[in-house]
Motif scaffolding. Structure first.
Motif, PDB file in Angstrom:
ATOM      1  N   CYS A  36       0.850  -1.182   0.000  1.00 21.71           N
ATOM      2  CA  CYS A  36       0.000   0.000   0.000  1.00 21.71           C
ATOM      3  C   CYS A  36       0.894   1.244   0.000  1.00 21.71           C
ATOM      4  O   CYS A  36       1.951   1.246   0.636  1.00 21.71           O
ATOM      5  CB  CYS A  36      -0.911   0.021   1.227  1.00 21.71           C
ATOM      6  SG  CYS A  36      -2.124   1.358   1.141  1.00 21.71           S
ATOM      7  N   PHE A  38      -0.140   4.035   1.241  1.00 19.74           N
ATOM      8  CA  PHE A  38      -0.569   4.839   2.386  1.00 19.74           C
ATOM      9  C   PHE A  38      -0.149   4.150   3.689  1.00 19.74           C
ATOM     10  O   PHE A  38       0.191   2.965   3.693  1.00 19.74           O
ATOM     11  CB  PHE A  38      -2.091   5.007   2.394  1.00 19.74           C
ATOM     12  CG  PHE A  38      -2.615   6.121   1.499  1.00 19.74           C
ATOM     13  CD1 PHE A  38      -1.893   6.570   0.413  1.00 19.74           C
ATOM     14  CD2 PHE A  38      -3.847   6.698   1.748  1.00 19.74           C
ATOM     15  CE1 PHE A  38      -2.377   7.579  -0.407  1.00 19.74           C
ATOM     16  CE2 PHE A  38      -4.338   7.709   0.941  1.00 19.74           C
ATOM     17  CZ  PHE A  38      -3.610   8.155  -0.136  1.00 19.74           C
ATOM     18  N   ARG A  39      -0.213   4.917   4.768  1.00 17.97           N
ATOM     19  CA  ARG A  39       0.001   4.367   6.115  1.00 17.97           C
ATOM     20  C   ARG A  39      -1.032   5.022   7.034  1.00 17.97           C
ATOM     21  O   ARG A  39      -0.695   5.894   7.834  1.00 17.97           O
ATOM     22  CB  ARG A  39       1.424   4.690   6.625  1.00 17.97           C
ATOM     23  CG  ARG A  39       2.554   4.081   5.820  1.00 17.97           C
ATOM     24  CD  ARG A  39       2.639   2.565   5.982  1.00 17.97           C
ATOM     25  NE  ARG A  39       3.764   2.004   5.237  1.00 17.97           N
ATOM     26  CZ  ARG A  39       3.732   1.661   3.949  1.00 17.97           C
ATOM     27  NH1 ARG A  39       2.632   1.819   3.242  1.00 17.97           N
ATOM     28  NH2 ARG A  39       4.800   1.155   3.368  1.00 17.97           N
ATOM     29  N   CYS A  40      -2.275   4.625   6.924  1.00 16.83           N
ATOM     30  CA  CYS A  40      -3.333   5.278   7.704  1.00 16.83           C
ATOM     31  C   CYS A  40      -3.183   4.927   9.186  1.00 16.83           C
ATOM     32  O   CYS A  40      -2.877   3.775   9.533  1.00 16.83           O
ATOM     33  CB  CYS A  40      -4.698   4.838   7.201  1.00 16.83           C
ATOM     34  SG  CYS A  40      -4.956   5.231   5.456  1.00 16.83           S
ATOM     35  N   TRP A  42      -5.316   4.447  11.447  1.00 21.81           N
ATOM     36  CA  TRP A  42      -6.239   3.445  11.975  1.00 21.81           C
ATOM     37  C   TRP A  42      -6.372   2.227  11.066  1.00 21.81           C
ATOM     38  O   TRP A  42      -7.364   1.482  11.163  1.00 21.81           O
ATOM     39  CB  TRP A  42      -7.610   4.061  12.267  1.00 21.81           C
ATOM     40  CG  TRP A  42      -8.090   5.097  11.282  1.00 21.81           C
ATOM     41  CD1 TRP A  42      -8.188   6.432  11.517  1.00 21.81           C
ATOM     42  CD2 TRP A  42      -8.544   4.899   9.927  1.00 21.81           C
ATOM     43  NE1 TRP A  42      -8.686   7.083  10.395  1.00 21.81           N
ATOM     44  CE2 TRP A  42      -8.907   6.162   9.415  1.00 21.81           C
ATOM     45  CE3 TRP A  42      -8.678   3.777   9.097  1.00 21.81           C
ATOM     46  CZ2 TRP A  42      -9.395   6.335   8.106  1.00 21.81           C
ATOM     47  CZ3 TRP A  42      -9.145   3.953   7.801  1.00 21.81           C
ATOM     48  CH2 TRP A  42      -9.500   5.225   7.323  1.00 21.81           C
ATOM     49  N   CYS A  43      -5.392   2.009  10.212  1.00 17.35           N
ATOM     50  CA  CYS A  43      -5.479   0.879   9.274  1.00 17.35           C
ATOM     51  C   CYS A  43      -5.696  -0.434  10.032  1.00 17.35           C
ATOM     52  O   CYS A  43      -4.976  -0.736  10.981  1.00 17.35           O
ATOM     53  CB  CYS A  43      -4.190   0.782   8.464  1.00 17.35           C
ATOM     54  SG  CYS A  43      -4.210  -0.602   7.309  1.00 17.35           S
ATOM     55  N   VAL A  49       0.140  -4.128   4.607  1.00 19.80           N
ATOM     56  CA  VAL A  49       0.679  -2.801   4.302  1.00 19.80           C
ATOM     57  C   VAL A  49       2.177  -2.725   4.645  1.00 19.80           C
ATOM     58  O   VAL A  49       3.002  -2.375   3.799  1.00 19.80           O
ATOM     59  CB  VAL A  49      -0.115  -1.712   5.078  1.00 19.80           C
ATOM     60  CG1 VAL A  49       0.549  -0.352   4.927  1.00 19.80           C
ATOM     61  CG2 VAL A  49      -1.564  -1.670   4.598  1.00 19.80           C
ATOM     62  N   GLY A  83      -6.775  -5.022  -0.204  1.00 18.69           N
ATOM     63  CA  GLY A  83      -5.366  -4.908   0.145  1.00 18.69           C
ATOM     64  C   GLY A  83      -5.239  -4.515   1.610  1.00 18.69           C
ATOM     65  O   GLY A  83      -6.123  -4.803   2.414  1.00 18.69           O
ATOM     66  N   GLY A  84      -4.214  -3.678   1.790  1.00 22.91           N
ATOM     67  CA  GLY A  84      -3.390  -2.889   0.905  1.00 22.91           C
ATOM     68  C   GLY A  84      -4.200  -2.101  -0.140  1.00 22.91           C
ATOM     69  O   GLY A  84      -5.388  -1.909  -0.001  1.00 22.91           O
ATOM     70  N   GLN A 109      -8.109   2.942  -2.169  1.00 21.19           N
ATOM     71  CA  GLN A 109      -8.314   4.288  -1.625  1.00 21.19           C
ATOM     72  C   GLN A 109      -8.288   5.350  -2.715  1.00 21.19           C
ATOM     73  O   GLN A 109      -8.542   6.515  -2.461  1.00 21.19           O
ATOM     74  CB  GLN A 109      -7.324   4.652  -0.508  1.00 21.19           C
ATOM     75  CG  GLN A 109      -6.017   3.932  -0.434  1.00 21.19           C
ATOM     76  CD  GLN A 109      -5.000   4.340  -1.457  1.00 21.19           C
ATOM     77  OE1 GLN A 109      -5.317   4.677  -2.580  1.00 21.19           O
ATOM     78  NE2 GLN A 109      -3.727   4.229  -1.068  1.00 21.19           N
ATOM     79  N   LYS A 128      -9.269   8.603   1.967  1.00 22.56           N
ATOM     80  CA  LYS A 128      -9.015   8.631   3.416  1.00 22.56           C
ATOM     81  C   LYS A 128      -9.048  10.062   3.953  1.00 22.56           C
ATOM     82  O   LYS A 128      -8.293  10.924   3.492  1.00 22.56           O
ATOM     83  CB  LYS A 128      -7.664   7.983   3.730  1.00 22.56           C
ATOM     84  CG  LYS A 128      -7.536   6.547   3.212  1.00 22.56           C
ATOM     85  CD  LYS A 128      -8.660   5.635   3.670  1.00 22.56           C
ATOM     86  CE  LYS A 128      -8.551   4.232   3.106  1.00 22.56           C
ATOM     87  NZ  LYS A 128      -9.807   3.468   3.175  1.00 22.56           N
TER      88      LYS A 128
HETATM   89  S1  SF4 Z   1      -6.462   1.796   5.479  1.00 25.83           S
HETATM   90 FE1  SF4 Z   1      -6.269   1.161   3.332  1.00 25.83          FE
HETATM   91  S2  SF4 Z   1      -5.169   2.846   2.355  1.00 25.83           S
HETATM   92 FE2  SF4 Z   1      -4.863   3.072   4.542  1.00 25.83          FE
HETATM   93  S3  SF4 Z   1      -2.904   2.027   4.981  1.00 25.83           S
HETATM   94 FE3  SF4 Z   1      -4.576   0.548   5.330  1.00 25.83          FE
HETATM   95  S4  SF4 Z   1      -4.801  -0.544   3.399  1.00 25.83           S
HETATM   96 FE4  SF4 Z   1      -3.613   1.328   2.955  1.00 25.83          FE
END
Ligand code: SF4
Length: 241
Positions: A36, A38-40, A42-43, A49, A83-84, A109, A128
């Protein structure tokens, strides 16, 4: 058809119930690919990821090997490719291989676009919001190719879904819905990590009610759908359910 590229498969499981968004309540297999951009904060899928976790948890498989694993599962009409962010990969060979047998739903996303998503029967784009810590990666223009897909002469069903943890996320969602009012829009109640299923369920239902009551006062959101992550209500954060 080329069969040469392998993909990091973190999970293949099913059938299960899709718990959120446009497919909520529908039977589906899940194919979760690692990686991925991104690094959200609250993922809930960090195992798909974080590069070290992806390396530890995934099997690199050819499209035909992925197909075989899916064939070995009890039947389901749908496969959800998740995913990811699966759109970082060029999945055209895989998608063309799977498509005659299964309907394909993809979840991303929306930071990138690839033409293979056109071959799917449902595309869910989940930008996001501020609470993710990734707002700096978002530009409204990223959503345009997906909106175009929904407008084309042979339109692909595209929907947008925003996870809402707070008021800033809700404002973010409103802005997107204002920009693309023609795209079906889902709000998903943000779910905190809590190992206790009873308190998790209470938390989800309380937050769902708060969000529904807010949205009912916002006439510009009259046609959005507000849902919790129903799979978390049923099973908590158990993976592969
Ligand atoms: S929430 Fe989705 S976009 Fe965000 S880090 Fe996790 S997998 Fe990636």
């Amino acid at each position: 058809m080329g069969d040469g590229q392998k993909f990091p498969v973190v999970e293949i499981f099913g059938p299960t119930m899709q718990g959120e968004g446009a497919m909520c309540g529908k039977r589906s297999h899940f194919l979760r690919l690692g990686g991925c951009d991104f690094r959200c904060t609250w993922c809930d899928s960090m195992h798909a990821v974080d590069p070290n976790l992806v390396k530890a948890n995934s099997d690199w498989l050819l499209p035909r090997e992925i197909e075989s694993r899916l064939e070995a599962l009890p039947p389901s009409p749908w496969i959800t490719i998740s995913g990811g962010n699966p759109v970082i990969w060029d999945l055209i060979d895989l998608v063309l291989l799977l498509n005659p047998v299964w309907k394909l739903a993809v979840e991303t996303q929306g930071s990138q676009y690839r033409d293979w998503v056109k071959e799917c029967q449902l595309v869910t784009v989940s930008p996001k919001g501020p609470s993710s810590g990734m707002l700096h990666m978002f530009h409204m223009s990223q959503l345009e190719p997906y909106a175009k897909l929904a407008r084309e002469w042979n339109p692909v069903p595209v929907n947008f879904k925003v996870v809402v943890f707070n008021g800033d996320d809700l404002e973010f969602a409103r802005e997107i819905h204002r920009e693309f009012p023609q795209i079906p829009f889902f709000l998903s109640v943000g779910t905190h990590q809590d190992p206790e299923l009873a308190s998790l369920r209470w938390d989800i239902c309380s937050n769902w009610r708060v969000l529904v009551e807010k949205v009912l006062r916002m006439n510009d959101l009259a046609d959005v759908t507000v849902l919790p992550q129903t799979h978390v209500l049923l099973w908590g954060h158990d993976r592969a359910r």
